[in-house]
Write a protein that holds these residues in place. Structure first.
Motif, short mmCIF file in Angstrom:
data_model
loop_
_atom_site.label_atom_id
_atom_site.label_comp_id
_atom_site.label_asym_id
_atom_site.label_seq_id
_atom_site.Cartn_x
_atom_site.Cartn_y
_atom_site.Cartn_z
N ILE A 100 41.79 62.76 26.07
CA ILE A 100 42.72 61.62 26.15
C ILE A 100 42.27 60.67 27.26
CG2 ILE A 100 45.13 60.93 26.50
CD1 ILE A 100 45.91 63.80 25.67
N HIS A 101 42.26 59.38 26.93
CA HIS A 101 41.90 58.36 27.92
C HIS A 101 43.15 57.76 28.54
CE1 HIS A 101 37.60 58.09 26.79
NE2 HIS A 101 38.07 58.52 25.62
N LEU A 102 42.95 57.21 29.73
CA LEU A 102 44.07 56.60 30.45
C LEU A 102 43.95 55.08 30.40
CD1 LEU A 102 46.49 57.35 32.35
CD2 LEU A 102 44.90 57.02 34.25
N GLY A 103 45.09 54.42 30.14
CA GLY A 103 45.10 52.95 30.15
C GLY A 103 46.29 52.44 30.94
N ALA A 104 46.15 51.22 31.47
CA ALA A 104 47.27 50.57 32.15
C ALA A 104 47.87 49.52 31.22
CB ALA A 104 46.79 49.93 33.45
N GLN A 105 48.98 48.95 31.62
CA GLN A 105 49.69 48.02 30.73
C GLN A 105 49.50 46.56 31.09
OE1 GLN A 105 53.84 49.18 30.68
NE2 GLN A 105 53.31 51.34 30.54
N ASN A 106 48.86 46.33 32.24
CA ASN A 106 48.67 44.95 32.71
C ASN A 106 47.79 45.02 33.96
OD1 ASN A 106 49.10 42.13 33.13
ND2 ASN A 106 50.79 42.56 34.53
N MET A 107 47.30 43.89 34.43
CA MET A 107 46.59 43.82 35.71
C MET A 107 46.51 42.36 36.13
SD MET A 107 42.59 44.04 34.65
CE MET A 107 42.19 42.45 35.39
N PHE A 108 46.10 42.12 37.36
CA PHE A 108 45.90 40.74 37.85
C PHE A 108 44.41 40.50 37.95
CE2 PHE A 108 46.42 37.46 41.38
CZ PHE A 108 46.88 36.49 40.51
N TRP A 109 44.00 39.23 37.90
CA TRP A 109 42.56 38.95 37.85
C TRP A 109 41.90 38.86 39.24
CZ3 TRP A 109 46.16 35.43 35.83
CH2 TRP A 109 46.43 34.32 36.63
N GLU A 110 42.71 38.70 40.30
CA GLU A 110 42.08 38.61 41.63
C GLU A 110 41.68 40.00 42.10
OE1 GLU A 110 41.17 36.03 43.31
OE2 GLU A 110 42.22 34.41 42.27
N LYS A 111 40.68 40.01 42.99
CA LYS A 111 40.15 41.29 43.46
C LYS A 111 41.09 41.93 44.48
CE LYS A 111 35.81 43.08 45.17
NZ LYS A 111 34.97 42.81 46.33
N GLU A 112 41.58 41.11 45.40
CA GLU A 112 42.56 41.58 46.39
C GLU A 112 43.15 40.36 47.08
OE1 GLU A 112 40.36 43.99 49.17
OE2 GLU A 112 39.26 42.29 49.96
N GLY A 113 44.16 40.58 47.92
CA GLY A 113 44.71 39.46 48.67
C GLY A 113 46.22 39.44 48.67
N ALA A 114 46.76 38.28 49.07
CA ALA A 114 48.21 38.14 49.23
C ALA A 114 48.85 37.82 47.87
CB ALA A 114 48.49 37.04 50.25
N PHE A 115 48.96 38.83 47.06
CA PHE A 115 49.54 38.68 45.72
C PHE A 115 50.57 39.78 45.51
CE2 PHE A 115 45.13 37.14 45.52
CZ PHE A 115 45.38 35.80 45.25
N THR A 116 51.65 39.67 46.23
CA THR A 116 52.65 40.73 46.28
C THR A 116 53.06 41.21 44.89
OG1 THR A 116 53.47 39.80 48.34
CG2 THR A 116 54.95 41.31 47.17
N GLY A 117 52.98 42.49 44.72
CA GLY A 117 53.44 43.08 43.46
C GLY A 117 52.37 43.19 42.40
N GLU A 118 51.20 42.65 42.67
CA GLU A 118 50.14 42.68 41.64
C GLU A 118 49.19 43.86 41.85
OE1 GLU A 118 49.95 40.92 38.91
OE2 GLU A 118 51.73 39.76 39.40
N ILE A 119 48.43 44.16 40.81
CA ILE A 119 47.51 45.30 40.81
C ILE A 119 46.16 44.81 40.29
CG2 ILE A 119 47.08 47.60 39.82
CD1 ILE A 119 49.71 47.98 40.96
N SER A 120 45.09 45.15 40.99
CA SER A 120 43.75 44.66 40.59
C SER A 120 43.05 45.63 39.65
CB SER A 120 42.87 44.46 41.83
OG SER A 120 42.49 45.73 42.34
N ALA A 121 41.99 45.14 39.04
CA ALA A 121 41.19 45.98 38.14
C ALA A 121 40.61 47.17 38.91
CB ALA A 121 40.08 45.15 37.51
N GLY A 122 40.13 46.91 40.13
CA GLY A 122 39.55 47.98 40.95
C GLY A 122 40.58 49.07 41.24
#
Ligand code: PEP
Length: 256
Positions: free
Chosen positions: A60-82
């Motif tokens: 079984i593979h694991l997947g997420a339901q969404n992500m943000f495109w920035e790598k990191e930074g002041a983006f409260t509540g967001e999750i990066s691909a990394g």
């Protein structure tokens, strides 16, 4: 062209960590005999790492339901691909209609997210679909065409090798209404035709196109038997191990 059948479960905003681990474990036990169908489960962000612990030695593979495109930074509540990759996830749902409808997702943001996911080794499951009004206005194919063109802008045939498309008519999501196999097949065929125009026939033939919208054990076989339907993105029925595993077994038996 042989395409794999891919069954993915979108858990949406359900399950605490202990509930998620329990469900993942039940799914793992009930699908131990599956060898051909690709299985993906997409728990909420909070449960990704705990669920990975349960499934890491399974198919079984694991997947997420969404992500943000920035790598990191002041983006409260967001999750990066990394961050997603670090949990063990290798898929991510992008542009689900609930995100388009409630969280302002646009064709442009969907496109940015797909590119970022691919750059980071995550495989996007890209959702497209028309609303009931759009279907009644007879503009389904126009709407889907715009969504696909927007989503795939700037992508190469190589990129498409790691992209799954999910056709999810909005009127069929969580409503108990399912597109008939013929209605779904018609749109899947058109999506494949458009991918051929944009990125070549070979790419189109190899692209997995899932159907989503009230898929259950009772309708899975008729949908999955269609020539251009290569799997399912399952919402409600994936929250119970029995029904999700049953859909997977139907897919396994039908493997084209
Ligand atoms: C979904 O949200 O992706 C979905 C298809 O949900 P359901 O199966 O509940 O219609």
């Amino acid at each position: 062209m042989k395409r794999s059948i891919v069954i993915a479960g979108n858990w949406k905003m359900h399950k605490t960590n202990s509930e998620a681990q329990q469900l993942a474990n039940q799914i793992r036990m009930k699908t131990i005999d599956i060898t051909k169908t690709r299985m993906i489960i997409c728990p909420p962000f909070t449960a990704l790492a705990p669920v990975y612990d349960i499934i890491k030695d399974s198919a079984i593979h694991l997947g997420a339901q969404n992500m943000f495109w920035e790598k990191e930074g002041a983006f409260t509540g967001e999750i990066s691909a990394g961050m997603l990759k670090s949990t063990g996830a290798d898929y991510v749902i992008i542009g689900h209609s609930e995100r388009r409808q409630y969280f302002g997702e646009t064709e442009e943001t969907v496109n940015k997210k797909i590119k970022t996911a691919l750059e980071n080794g995550l495989k996007p499951i890209v959702c497209v679909g028309e609303t009931l009004e759009q279907r009644e206005e007879n503009i389904t194919l126009k709407v889907i065409g715009k969504q696909i063109r927007g989503a795939f802008d700037g992508l190469t045939p190589e990129d498409l090798q790691n992209v799954i498309v999910a056709y999810e008519p909005v009127w069929a999501i969580g409503t108990g209404k399912t597109a008939t196999p013929e209605q779904a097949q018609e749109v899947h065929f058109e999506i494949r035709k458009l991918i051929a125009e944009l990125l070549g026939r070979e790419t189109a033939e190899a692209t997995v196109i899932q159907y989503g919208g009230s898929v259950k054990p009772g309708n899975a076989e008729s949908l999955l038997s269609q020539a251009d339907i290569d799997g399912a993105l399952v919402g409600g029925a994936c929250l119970k191990a029995d029904s999700f595993a049953e859909i997977i077994h139907i897919a396994e038996k039908l493997k084209k």
